[in-house]
Scaffold this active site. Structure first.
Site, PDB file in Angstrom:
ATOM      1  N   LYS A 115     -41.336  25.129  -7.837  1.00 48.31           N
ATOM      2  CA  LYS A 115     -40.283  24.098  -7.828  1.00 48.31           C
ATOM      3  C   LYS A 115     -39.333  24.314  -6.655  1.00 48.31           C
ATOM      4  O   LYS A 115     -38.780  23.363  -6.127  1.00 48.31           O
ATOM      5  CB  LYS A 115     -39.485  24.106  -9.143  1.00 48.31           C
ATOM      6  N   LYS A 197     -52.338  20.539 -11.218  1.00 47.09           N
ATOM      7  CA  LYS A 197     -52.271  20.016 -12.580  1.00 47.09           C
ATOM      8  C   LYS A 197     -51.662  18.612 -12.599  1.00 47.09           C
ATOM      9  O   LYS A 197     -50.871  18.264 -11.724  1.00 47.09           O
ATOM     10  CB  LYS A 197     -51.504  20.984 -13.488  1.00 47.09           C
ATOM     11  N   LYS A 200     -46.003  15.275 -14.795  1.00 44.29           N
ATOM     12  CA  LYS A 200     -45.226  14.067 -15.061  1.00 44.29           C
ATOM     13  C   LYS A 200     -44.074  13.924 -14.082  1.00 44.29           C
ATOM     14  O   LYS A 200     -43.537  12.854 -13.913  1.00 44.29           O
ATOM     15  CB  LYS A 200     -44.730  14.040 -16.507  1.00 44.29           C
TER      16      LYS A 200
HETATM   17  P1  TYM Z   1     -43.341  20.595 -19.500  1.00 46.05           P
HETATM   18  O1  TYM Z   1     -42.344  19.565 -19.852  1.00 46.05           O
HETATM   19  O2  TYM Z   1     -43.663  20.764 -18.042  1.00 46.05           O
HETATM   20  O3  TYM Z   1     -44.690  20.339 -20.263  1.00 46.05           O
HETATM   21  C1  TYM Z   1     -44.711  20.170 -21.659  1.00 46.05           C
HETATM   22  C2  TYM Z   1     -45.960  20.744 -22.273  1.00 46.05           C
HETATM   23  O4  TYM Z   1     -47.112  20.090 -21.770  1.00 46.05           O
HETATM   24  C3  TYM Z   1     -47.991  21.032 -21.187  1.00 46.05           C
HETATM   25  N1  TYM Z   1     -48.587  20.394 -20.001  1.00 46.05           N
HETATM   26  C4  TYM Z   1     -49.887  20.359 -19.746  1.00 46.05           C
HETATM   27  N2  TYM Z   1     -50.935  20.823 -20.434  1.00 46.05           N
HETATM   28  C5  TYM Z   1     -52.150  20.602 -19.911  1.00 46.05           C
HETATM   29  N3  TYM Z   1     -52.363  19.974 -18.728  1.00 46.05           N
HETATM   30  C6  TYM Z   1     -51.328  19.491 -18.000  1.00 46.05           C
HETATM   31  N4  TYM Z   1     -51.552  18.860 -16.864  1.00 46.05           N
HETATM   32  C7  TYM Z   1     -50.015  19.676 -18.513  1.00 46.05           C
HETATM   33  N5  TYM Z   1     -48.784  19.331 -18.068  1.00 46.05           N
HETATM   34  C8  TYM Z   1     -47.925  19.787 -19.006  1.00 46.05           C
HETATM   35  C9  TYM Z   1     -47.108  22.205 -20.811  1.00 46.05           C
HETATM   36  O5  TYM Z   1     -47.815  23.410 -20.722  1.00 46.05           O
HETATM   37  C10 TYM Z   1     -46.125  22.235 -21.938  1.00 46.05           C
HETATM   38  O6  TYM Z   1     -46.667  22.876 -23.072  1.00 46.05           O
HETATM   39  N6  TYM Z   1     -40.536  24.595 -19.877  1.00 46.05           N
HETATM   40  C11 TYM Z   1     -41.304  23.642 -20.625  1.00 46.05           C
HETATM   41  C12 TYM Z   1     -40.500  22.893 -21.674  1.00 46.05           C
HETATM   42  C13 TYM Z   1     -39.803  23.792 -22.610  1.00 46.05           C
HETATM   43  C14 TYM Z   1     -40.401  24.538 -23.662  1.00 46.05           C
HETATM   44  C15 TYM Z   1     -39.342  25.245 -24.276  1.00 46.05           C
HETATM   45  C16 TYM Z   1     -41.717  24.651 -24.134  1.00 46.05           C
HETATM   46  C17 TYM Z   1     -38.481  24.062 -22.621  1.00 46.05           C
HETATM   47  N7  TYM Z   1     -38.198  24.933 -23.621  1.00 46.05           N
HETATM   48  C18 TYM Z   1     -39.585  26.077 -25.363  1.00 46.05           C
HETATM   49  C19 TYM Z   1     -41.937  25.510 -25.221  1.00 46.05           C
HETATM   50  C20 TYM Z   1     -40.895  26.205 -25.822  1.00 46.05           C
HETATM   51  C21 TYM Z   1     -41.855  22.642 -19.669  1.00 46.05           C
HETATM   52  O7  TYM Z   1     -41.331  22.415 -18.618  1.00 46.05           O
HETATM   53  O8  TYM Z   1     -42.932  21.976 -20.121  1.00 46.05           O
END
Ligand code: TYM
Length: 338
Positions: A115, A197, A200
């Site tokens: 990032k 990957k 979003k």
């Molecule tokens: P985030 O918002 O980037 O993504 C949310 C969840 O979706 C999964 N994910 C994917 N899995 C497979 N293929 C992809 N292309 C893909 N893109 C996203 C991510 O692995 C995630 O599980 N830091 C976290 C959000 C967060 C969080 C937490 C998660 C904040 N606090 C506490 C778990 C527990 C994040 O940015 O995920």
């Protein structure tokens, strides 16, 4: 009497519209666990602030995400659904835990490095301390499991280290959770750039499929998906090293249809990529159709969504503050007199 259910918790930041990656890597697996676990899922809106957001879009996406959680099958009666900023204990414990997370640990986080490269003009303190807030999100609820996609595993591992460090200093305070990574769909790749990957937040467009995309858009994106120049009758085969585009489409198809890679290889023997891409696209369209329609319906019902937010935050807050009070006491903060 029932044994106490194990606890599961996860979140998604509303920094962009939810994608097929968010669904297959995360929400789909959550929805399948509601009976078995006591589940907490939230919109990580505070985390979204680490990169610049348009305020109106952030508000819309946060509520849309709640509607999508429900449309994806997360029953609000059985799962606690809430907006992170509605439970201030997240920010409060986040601060405390940032004092127990080391500079070196935070510097090693892959997401921080990525990032920082992508937002070179905005490498802010929040981006750096992000994993401490994430550790707080998790540890407040004392979960056993944190279901995430592959890319978040490093953050969950850091959470474990922080929890153990705290427990060693102050005695048993936090349960040390395990990451829970799905077998298929843990890493859905961009359709045009299968080396990275499906994200979003990145401004890509045609390589990513969003939950709210129309069937026509989804089919157009799959028809354009990158494969390779293989013309062998077994060109549809699982080889992520040499055929990343095909492997990604196979993963998606496997996750949508429940078929194994062997079954998919057999199904498309002697057929070219054209037929394969159409079949994958159609399976995604059919999987997402009811979700899109239900989310659109819920988005119109503002009173219902507000009610969900209130109930979810109340339920989550009760658990979160119990942990926070315990932590404040352990570290030596004077209890507030109310
Ligand atoms: P985030 O918002 O980037 O993504 C949310 C969840 O979706 C999964 N994910 C994917 N899995 C497979 N293929 C992809 N292309 C893909 N893109 C996203 C991510 O692995 C995630 O599980 N830091 C976290 C959000 C967060 C969080 C937490 C998660 C904040 N606090 C506490 C778990 C527990 C994040 O940015 O995920």
């Amino acid at each position: 009497m029932d044994e106490k259910k194990k606890v599961m918790l996860s979140g998604i930041k509303p920094s962009g519209d939810l994608t097929l990656g968010s669904y297959l890597g995360a929400i789909k697996n959550w929805a399948e666990r509601a009976e078995q676990f006591d589940c907490y899922y939230f919109m990580a809106d505070l985390h979204a602030l680490t990169t610049r957001q348009n305020p109106a879009d952030l508000r819309r996406r946060t509520l849309e995400q709640l509607a999508q959680y429900v449309a994806c099958g997360l029953d609000p009666e059985k799962n606690t659904l809430f907006i992170q900023s509605h439970v201030p204990a997240h920010a409060e414990l986040g601060w405390v835990l940032s004092c127990y997370t080391m500079f070196g640990e935070l510097s090693r986080m892959t997401q921080f490095k990525d990032k920082s490269q992508k937002n070179a003009d905005n490498i802010n303190g929040g981006l750096f301390a992000y994993p401490s807030l994430m550790a707080a999100d998790i540890l407040l609820y004392q979960p056993d499991y944190v279901p995430v996609g592959d890319d978040q595993k490093q953050h969950v591992e850091l959470t474990r280290d922080v929890a153990q460090r705290f427990n060693n200093l102050y005695g048993e305070t936090f349960r040390v959770p395990e990451p829970y990574i799905p077998k298929v769909g843990a890493r859905v790749m961009d359709l045009l750039n299968p080396e990275s990957k499906m994200s979003k937040s990145d401004d890509v467009g045609n390589g990513r499929v969003c939950l709210m995309d129309s069937p026509e858009d989804i089919m157009r994106k799959f028809k354009r998906a990158v494969t390779d120049s293989d013309t062998d009758e077994h060109c549809v085969r699982f080889d992520p090293q040499n055929k990343p585009g095909v492997a990604n489409l196979m993963q998606i198809y496997a996750a949508c249809t429940g078929r194994s890679f062997e079954e998919i290889e057999a199904e498309f023997t002697g057929q070219g990529y054209g037929a394969f891409k159409l079949a994958v696209g159609e399976s995604v369209v059919e999987m997402l159709r009811p979700i899109r329609e239900e989310a659109q319906r819920l988005m119109k019902d503002k009173a219902y969504l507000e009610d969900l937010c209130r109930t979810g935050a109340d339920r989550a807050g009760r658990i979160a503050y119990k942990t926070l009070r315990k932590v404040y006491k352990k570290v030596g903060l004077v209890a507030a007199v109310r």
